[in-house]
Write an enzyme that holds these catalytic residues in place. Structure first.
Site, PDB file in Angstrom:
ATOM      1  N   TYR A   1       0.829  -1.206   0.000  1.00 24.77           N
ATOM      2  CA  TYR A   1       0.000   0.000   0.000  1.00 24.77           C
ATOM      3  C   TYR A   1       0.867   1.262   0.000  1.00 24.77           C
ATOM      4  O   TYR A   1       0.580   2.224  -0.719  1.00 24.77           O
ATOM      5  CB  TYR A   1      -0.898  -0.030   1.232  1.00 24.77           C
ATOM      6  CG  TYR A   1      -1.967   1.023   1.311  1.00 24.77           C
ATOM      7  CD1 TYR A   1      -3.106   0.961   0.505  1.00 24.77           C
ATOM      8  CD2 TYR A   1      -1.867   2.083   2.211  1.00 24.77           C
ATOM      9  CE1 TYR A   1      -4.105   1.916   0.598  1.00 24.77           C
ATOM     10  CE2 TYR A   1      -2.867   3.045   2.312  1.00 24.77           C
ATOM     11  CZ  TYR A   1      -3.976   2.952   1.497  1.00 24.77           C
ATOM     12  OH  TYR A   1      -4.967   3.904   1.603  1.00 24.77           O
TER      13      TYR A   1
ATOM     14  N   LYS B   1       0.795   4.110  -2.882  1.00 25.74           N
ATOM     15  CA  LYS B   1       0.426   5.494  -2.588  1.00 25.74           C
ATOM     16  C   LYS B   1       1.576   6.465  -2.891  1.00 25.74           C
ATOM     17  O   LYS B   1       1.336   7.620  -3.250  1.00 25.74           O
ATOM     18  CB  LYS B   1      -0.023   5.621  -1.133  1.00 25.74           C
ATOM     19  CG  LYS B   1      -1.352   4.916  -0.852  1.00 25.74           C
ATOM     20  CD  LYS B   1      -2.464   5.402  -1.777  1.00 25.74           C
ATOM     21  CE  LYS B   1      -3.840   4.930  -1.348  1.00 25.74           C
ATOM     22  NZ  LYS B   1      -4.913   5.388  -2.264  1.00 25.74           N
TER      23      LYS B   1
END
Length: 250
Positions: A151, A155
């Site tokens: 993640y 991001k």
């Protein structure tokens, strides 16, 4: 003022739903896109009940053909999509030594490949209209977060994509910016609480103690920021990452 058409991916719940409803309240026609059209329809129903115009779209944003079809459908029913909010995302949290390649790749696929595919499809309309607003959801996790190698990488990658979009498309009247939320009360943060084994109430209370404004965020906090970045008046703001986290982030 021209009425704009917006597409919000991952629009069925949480931040995506709040952004969809806010942009509709701002006077835009909104395509609420999610994997399941029925889930998106619930948000559309609320928008229509409030006097807005919206449609639900079911599509897998990692599938190029599905994305092209979805964007074409929006263009023909609501008008050229010149506002795009890349919000769709998933989490597959795990510590590095336990994370599988599949867990790593599927998260990058939704956040990065999906972002790329639908932005590419929409930018054609933006260039033709000489107006565009691309808003992508990054995260404070882009700075690194325990148990989120996939993640965090995704991001952080969104920030690079955003700056590149801004450089390439700026001369066509298109801006690109990213919002990096901090702790926002959503299904995703609830899932994180479950992963670490504590109640959501205790999780939010502990987080609030670390936030300078002494509270956790709501989806509406992100919707306010997206509303500004999507506006006509934000035309000189591009290539930026705005941390909406209740305090400074390094």
């Amino acid at each position: 003022m021209t009425q704009r058409t917006a597409i919000v991916t991952g629009g069925a719940r949480g931040i995506g739903a709040a952004v969809s409803e806010r942009l509709a309240a701002d006077g835009m026609k909104v395509a609420v896109l999610d994997l399941n059209e029925a889930d998106a329809q619930q948000v559309v129903d609320r928008i229509v009940a409030a006097g807005g115009e919206a449609t639900a779209i079911g599509a897998d944003i990692t599938d190029e053909a599905a994305v092209e079809q979805a964007v074409a459908s929006v263009a023909s029913t609501l008008g050229p999509p010149t506002v795009l909010v890349n919000n769709a995302g998933i989490i597959k949290d795990n510590m590095l030594f336990k994370m599988t390649p599949q867990e790593f790749q599927v998260v990058l696929g939704v956040h990065l490949t999906g972002n790329f595919l639908i932005t590419k499809a929409c930018q054609k309309h933006m260039v033709e209209e000489k107006f565009g607003r691309i808003i992508s959801m990054s995260s404070t996790s882009a700075l690194g977060n325990r148990g989120q190698a996939n993640y965090s990488a995704a991001k952080a990658g969104i920030q690079g994509l955003t700056k590149t979009y801004a450089i390439e498309l700026g001369k066509f009247g298109v801006t690109a910016n990213a919002i990096a939320p901090g702790f926002i009360e959503t299904d995703m943060t609830k899932a994180t609480a479950e992963r670490v084994g504590i109640s959501f109430e205790d999780f939010t209370a502990g987080a609030a103690k670390q936030i300078p404004v002494a509270r956790t965020g709501k989806p509406e906090d992100i919707a306010h920021t997206a509303s500004f970045l999507a506006s006509e008046g934000a035309g000189f703001v591009s290539g930026q990452v705005i941390y909406v986290a209740g305090g400074p982030k390094n």
